[in-house]
Design a protein around this motif. Sequence first.
Motif, PDB file in Angstrom:
ATOM      1  N   LEU A  11     -11.273 102.972  11.821  1.00  0.00           N
ATOM      2  CA  LEU A  11     -12.592 104.097  12.005  1.00  0.00           C
ATOM      3  C   LEU A  11     -12.449 105.512  11.083  1.00  0.00           C
ATOM      4  O   LEU A  11     -13.454 106.063  11.603  1.00  0.00           O
ATOM      5  CB  LEU A  11     -12.399 103.702  13.044  1.00  0.00           C
ATOM      6  CG  LEU A  11     -11.792 102.630  14.115  1.00  0.00           C
ATOM      7  CD1 LEU A  11     -12.015 103.257  15.474  1.00  0.00           C
ATOM      8  CD2 LEU A  11     -13.583 102.272  14.180  1.00  0.00           C
ATOM      9  N   PHE A  16     -17.241 102.564   9.300  1.00  0.00           N
ATOM     10  CA  PHE A  16     -18.024 103.292   9.889  1.00  0.00           C
ATOM     11  C   PHE A  16     -17.487 103.435  11.653  1.00  0.00           C
ATOM     12  O   PHE A  16     -16.841 102.381  11.559  1.00  0.00           O
ATOM     13  CB  PHE A  16     -19.088 102.296  10.061  1.00  0.00           C
ATOM     14  CG  PHE A  16     -20.175 102.361  11.112  1.00  0.00           C
ATOM     15  CD1 PHE A  16     -21.264 103.992  11.066  1.00  0.00           C
ATOM     16  CD2 PHE A  16     -20.776 101.628  12.077  1.00  0.00           C
ATOM     17  CE1 PHE A  16     -21.921 103.968  12.113  1.00  0.00           C
ATOM     18  CE2 PHE A  16     -21.543 101.863  13.451  1.00  0.00           C
ATOM     19  CZ  PHE A  16     -22.347 102.638  13.049  1.00  0.00           C
ATOM     20  N   CYS A  17     -17.880 104.098  12.431  1.00  0.00           N
ATOM     21  CA  CYS A  17     -18.070 104.022  13.675  1.00  0.00           C
ATOM     22  C   CYS A  17     -19.128 104.726  14.429  1.00  0.00           C
ATOM     23  O   CYS A  17     -19.538 105.908  14.012  1.00  0.00           O
ATOM     24  CB  CYS A  17     -16.388 105.102  14.133  1.00  0.00           C
ATOM     25  SG  CYS A  17     -15.866 105.563  15.588  1.00  0.00           S
ATOM     26  N   SER A  18     -19.428 103.956  15.681  1.00  0.00           N
ATOM     27  CA  SER A  18     -20.558 104.017  16.077  1.00  0.00           C
ATOM     28  C   SER A  18     -20.132 105.603  16.708  1.00  0.00           C
ATOM     29  O   SER A  18     -21.616 105.989  17.265  1.00  0.00           O
ATOM     30  CB  SER A  18     -20.383 103.453  17.457  1.00  0.00           C
ATOM     31  OG  SER A  18     -19.696 103.116  18.293  1.00  0.00           O
ATOM     32  N   TYR A  19     -19.489 106.279  17.302  1.00  0.00           N
ATOM     33  CA  TYR A  19     -19.179 107.576  18.213  1.00  0.00           C
ATOM     34  C   TYR A  19     -19.063 108.630  17.169  1.00  0.00           C
ATOM     35  O   TYR A  19     -19.281 109.476  17.531  1.00  0.00           O
ATOM     36  CB  TYR A  19     -18.166 107.593  19.114  1.00  0.00           C
ATOM     37  CG  TYR A  19     -18.116 106.349  19.554  1.00  0.00           C
ATOM     38  CD1 TYR A  19     -18.097 106.354  21.025  1.00  0.00           C
ATOM     39  CD2 TYR A  19     -16.585 105.333  19.798  1.00  0.00           C
ATOM     40  CE1 TYR A  19     -18.498 105.581  22.269  1.00  0.00           C
ATOM     41  CE2 TYR A  19     -16.810 104.072  20.965  1.00  0.00           C
ATOM     42  CZ  TYR A  19     -17.939 104.106  22.085  1.00  0.00           C
ATOM     43  OH  TYR A  19     -17.667 102.722  22.776  1.00  0.00           O
ATOM     44  N   LYS A  20     -19.324 108.158  15.262  1.00  0.00           N
ATOM     45  CA  LYS A  20     -19.002 109.360  15.001  1.00  0.00           C
ATOM     46  C   LYS A  20     -20.515 110.287  14.854  1.00  0.00           C
ATOM     47  O   LYS A  20     -21.164 108.987  14.070  1.00  0.00           O
ATOM     48  CB  LYS A  20     -18.163 109.684  13.880  1.00  0.00           C
ATOM     49  CG  LYS A  20     -17.926 109.889  12.637  1.00  0.00           C
ATOM     50  CD  LYS A  20     -17.169 110.178  11.871  1.00  0.00           C
ATOM     51  CE  LYS A  20     -16.946 108.311  11.120  1.00  0.00           C
ATOM     52  NZ  LYS A  20     -16.624 108.098   9.684  1.00  0.00           N
ATOM     53  N   CYS A  29     -17.501 113.677  17.877  1.00  0.00           N
ATOM     54  CA  CYS A  29     -17.199 112.291  18.492  1.00  0.00           C
ATOM     55  C   CYS A  29     -17.591 112.984  19.731  1.00  0.00           C
ATOM     56  O   CYS A  29     -18.022 113.570  20.547  1.00  0.00           O
ATOM     57  CB  CYS A  29     -15.475 112.054  18.270  1.00  0.00           C
ATOM     58  SG  CYS A  29     -14.890 110.669  19.437  1.00  0.00           S
ATOM     59  N   ASN A  31     -17.413 110.193  21.679  1.00  0.00           N
ATOM     60  CA  ASN A  31     -16.963 109.100  22.774  1.00  0.00           C
ATOM     61  C   ASN A  31     -16.463 109.639  23.783  1.00  0.00           C
ATOM     62  O   ASN A  31     -15.963 111.563  24.203  1.00  0.00           O
ATOM     63  CB  ASN A  31     -15.602 108.793  22.265  1.00  0.00           C
ATOM     64  CG  ASN A  31     -14.513 107.716  22.933  1.00  0.00           C
ATOM     65  OD1 ASN A  31     -15.220 107.382  24.295  1.00  0.00           O
ATOM     66  ND2 ASN A  31     -14.554 106.387  22.358  1.00  0.00           N
TER      67      ASN A  31
END
Length: 292
Positions: A11, A16-20, A29, A31
Motif C-alpha cells: 500500500l 495504489f491505496c484508496s485512502y491516499k 491519508c 482513513n
Amino acid sequence: MHSDDVVWDTLGNRQFCSYKITTKTQNFCRNEYNLTGLCNRSSCPLANSQYATIREEKGRCYLYMKTIERAAFPRRLWERVLLSKNYEKALEEIDENLIYWPRFIRHKCKQRFTKITQYLIRIRKLTLKRQRKLVPLRRKIERREKRREEKALIAAQLDNAIEKELLERLKQDTYGDIYNFPIHAFDKALQQQDAESESESDAEKEEEDDEDVDKREFVEADDSDLSDFEDMDKLETSSEEEQEEEEEVEKKVSHSKSKGKTPLKGPARRKRPYIEIEYEEETEPTAKTKAA
C-alpha cells in the motif's frame, strides 16, 4: 500470518491505496482512524498491527486501540475507551491505557486530544453566541414577482381609467338607458362625489366663520327694545310703592303694640302690587285699492 512490512510495501508509495491523496509536496491519508492524517509508515492504520487513535463522537472523546491478537476478528478489532470531560484526567487515562506502547503513539494521541478539545470549546462558544443567519437570495423569484407587480399596477390603472370614462358617459347620457356595467360602480362614484362636495361646503363655512370673527357692526335699536325699557321702569316704580306700603304697615303694628292692644294672630296680609300691562298691537296698513 499478518506482516506489517508486506502491507506497507503493498500500500505504500509503489502501489495504489484508496485512502491516499497525492499532492506536489506531501501525501495525505483519508482513513478515519489515521492518527496524524499523513500517509507514512508510522501513521498508517493498516500497516501497523499495534495502533491507537483519538476520535470524537457527539461531543465526547474516545480512545481507540488495536492489537495484533484481535487481527483475526474484524468485528472486535478496535477497543473503545470513553475519556473524561476533564482535560487532565483524560491525559492520565491515555497514559494508563498506553503505558507500554511506543512513545510516538502516546505523544500523537495526546496532541490529537488537545486539538479536539480546543475545537469543541470553540463550538460551544459559537453556539452560545448570537450568530447572523445567512438567507439565500432568490433572484429569479424576485424578478418574477417584480414583473407581476408591474403588470398588476398597469392593469389597475387601466381599469380605473375605463371606469372613469364610463361614469362620465353615464352622466352625459351618451348611451341612453342601456348599460352593460354593474350599477354599484356608479353608486360608489356618486357617494365619492357627495363626500367631496360635503367636505368642500364644510371648508367654505369654516372660512366664512373665520372671516366674520373680526367684523364689527352697529345696529339700530328697535321699538320693542324701547318698550322693554319702559316696562322695566314701571316695574321699578311698583317695587318702590310696595316698599313704602310695607313700611306703613310696620309703623301701624308698632303703634298698636305701644297702646296695649293685642296683636292680630297669624301673619300680616300683604297687599299685592298693582301692575299695569300694556299691549302693543301692530296693525298692517290696508292695501290700496287699485284704480278701476
